[in-house]
Design a protein around this motif. Sequence first.
Motif: not given
Length: 783
Positions: A217-240
Amino acid sequence: MEKPRHAGQRARARSKQHPHDYPYASGGWGSVKAVTRILVQEKTVLRDAKILPLQNKPDGFMCVSCSWAKPAHPHAFGFCESGAKATAWDTTAKRANRAFFQRHTVTELLGWHDHDLEEAGRLTEPMRYDAASDRFVPVAWATAFDSIGVQLRAFDPNSVVFYTSGRASLETSYMLRLFARMYGTNNMPDSSNMCHESTSVGLTQAIGIGVGTIGLDDFEHTDLMFFFGQNVGTNSPRMLHQLQDARNRGVPIITFNPLREAGLVSFANPQSPHDMLLPGNTRISTQYHQVRPGGDSAAIAGMCKAALEAHDGALASGAPEVLDLALIREHTIGFEDFARYLRCTNWGEIERVSGLSRTAIEAAARVYVQANAVIAHCGMGLTQHRLGVQNVRMLCNLLFLRGNSGKPGAGPSPVRGHSNVQGQRTVGITEKPELAPLDQLARQFSFEPPREAGFNTVEAFEAMIDGRVRAVVNLGGNLVRSVPDRARTEAAWRSLQLTVNIATKLNRSHLEHGRDAWLLPCLSRIEIDRSGGQEQCVSMEDSTAHFHGSRGVAEPASPDIRSEPFIVAGIAQATLGERSTVDWNAWSEDYAHVRAEIAKTWPEMFGDIETRMWTPGGFERPLPARGRKWKTKSGKAEFQVPESLSEDPDMTESEPGALRLMTLRADGQFNTTIYNHDDRFRGVRGSRMVLLMNEDDMNARDIDAGDRITLRTISSDGVVREVPGLAAMPYDIPRGCLGGYYPECNPLLPLWHYAKESKVPAAKSIPVRVVAVDKSAAAPEAA
């Protein structure tokens, strides 16, 4: 001898094979092709076409791969490429049965590649190593349990280690930890010791709870995201999917990562006809900063410094304050010391350590100070450093400055790996007695639990090397491949008197066996579990601290394999006998008994779990920090002044020729499981013995694309650690840094090179040098 080539010839040889950025979006047709390929490879096309639609569904099974959140209203196909690969791998039609082991000796199998060992198929019946024939031979379950129990009773409990991989369910994890403590030890290392323990330690110190505070639910309320050292495309693609939705709403995403990873660049949703049939895709990162490995603390310090300078400037001009001073005063401690540190920190040092310009860091900070709700995602690129815990604390510092903790759309988000790695810690798999409810267990089960600290994974192998550990019960995982310092740790593993491996497939840890070795095949979570004559279900926790139920949907690979709870109960009963107050047989026949005891141990968290576990989207564990209730020592959120800008301050970069190696996962693997030898996102096909190098570093060492490199660790302990045969590949990686695949590069990582406080192996910053270059070998095929 090869004729010397002049500089122009060398440059052409390098540029001829220089990989470009992955030309397509992550997801899309590339993902569809990869899923189709593994379904054909594992001979499961028709069967898995029926199984996959039930993956990550409230009435189906939870993915055995990553631990990303399961939405209440999932897509029609609630799986990603990585999840489909994991399902195909578990439901394969191939079998490593008794005929397989009759054909192949252990000595022969030791010569096989790790991929080929697992590719042999599912294990089908319990086995014991027979030294006379050098083979694993079938045994009855009762024989296995009785023999293992006899041996365990003969050991000092503190000389035995109970290891757990991140796939074990809440029920299995609770049973194993209770068994180990009744047996008399807290030696319960698990896979989180290898990756995310730095977040568990750092977040506990900073906000009072060792897990992230972000839900879907927080994804619907955020207005900025940071990524540090996390390869979403390989390690958690559903997050895309959540990232794509956020970007479509105009939410900026700022990435700090040494390599440009496809999943953090752009995404085409395979479930969207628009994305699949029309040109174009979703741009994920609005800013992408290629920070040096080990430079994240410096980059974060730079953003904090820029925010503080903006605040000072606003106050001087009469503009509104930039920092959330109200929250800082009411809810935090340590701000003044941290602000003093920032004001004294030199921008030149920040630039040198981070590898980024002041302009780039300030560009990120400008977006940050304009945002009202910020999520900070992080992965092993942050945790696997000497000061990995500090990295996590620095991320919290950044969030605290503008009140981005304890409100909707804001907070820390450590993205876990294995499917229940967070959950097994929640129900007590820990070597730290202070984290387990020992007094409650004592009352609940009428025994006195051990109070001394047990071994984490690094400490367990240190104790193996010096002879203090004599036996290991290994629930899943491939320990001898996943741990550092392979030459020393494999030798220690082989010296054990007893190794008990509970697994679905054959791997290296089963073959590098102890004196007495057992191979106990278990059901996959995907398979129907009919223990006790009724279909059982299990539960697990995802990265967002939500608990889910899971029901198997596929027929078991063999009538002779058993569930993890059945196997743990069998060994426990045979070992403890009348010493135990637990009816292990009843627990193994009805897992609801186990869940009832879990609820007694943590009533606030697991009350009515039997019903709530089937809530679409899962039910949330209590997270005090979401409501700004800080369970820290001070009772407030705590700023920390960093020890060093570099998270690897003992890197020997002053040594001539020193380079910094970071280990990587490919899209063709999950942890130590290798589905294939390709990495399509990085342009590699057919080999994992590849070394990604900055072209300037290649030029300085007269290395051409395809040359075979030998790397050696720079250390002062007198141990030679090296890996030969790595094919050089020019790549867009910061100068002075290298990228090599895990676990192939694990022999270069000393066991003692780990994060302070958490002892997570510092695999993202290994000091190495090039000691040999072979120009006669062919380059790996480009994808």
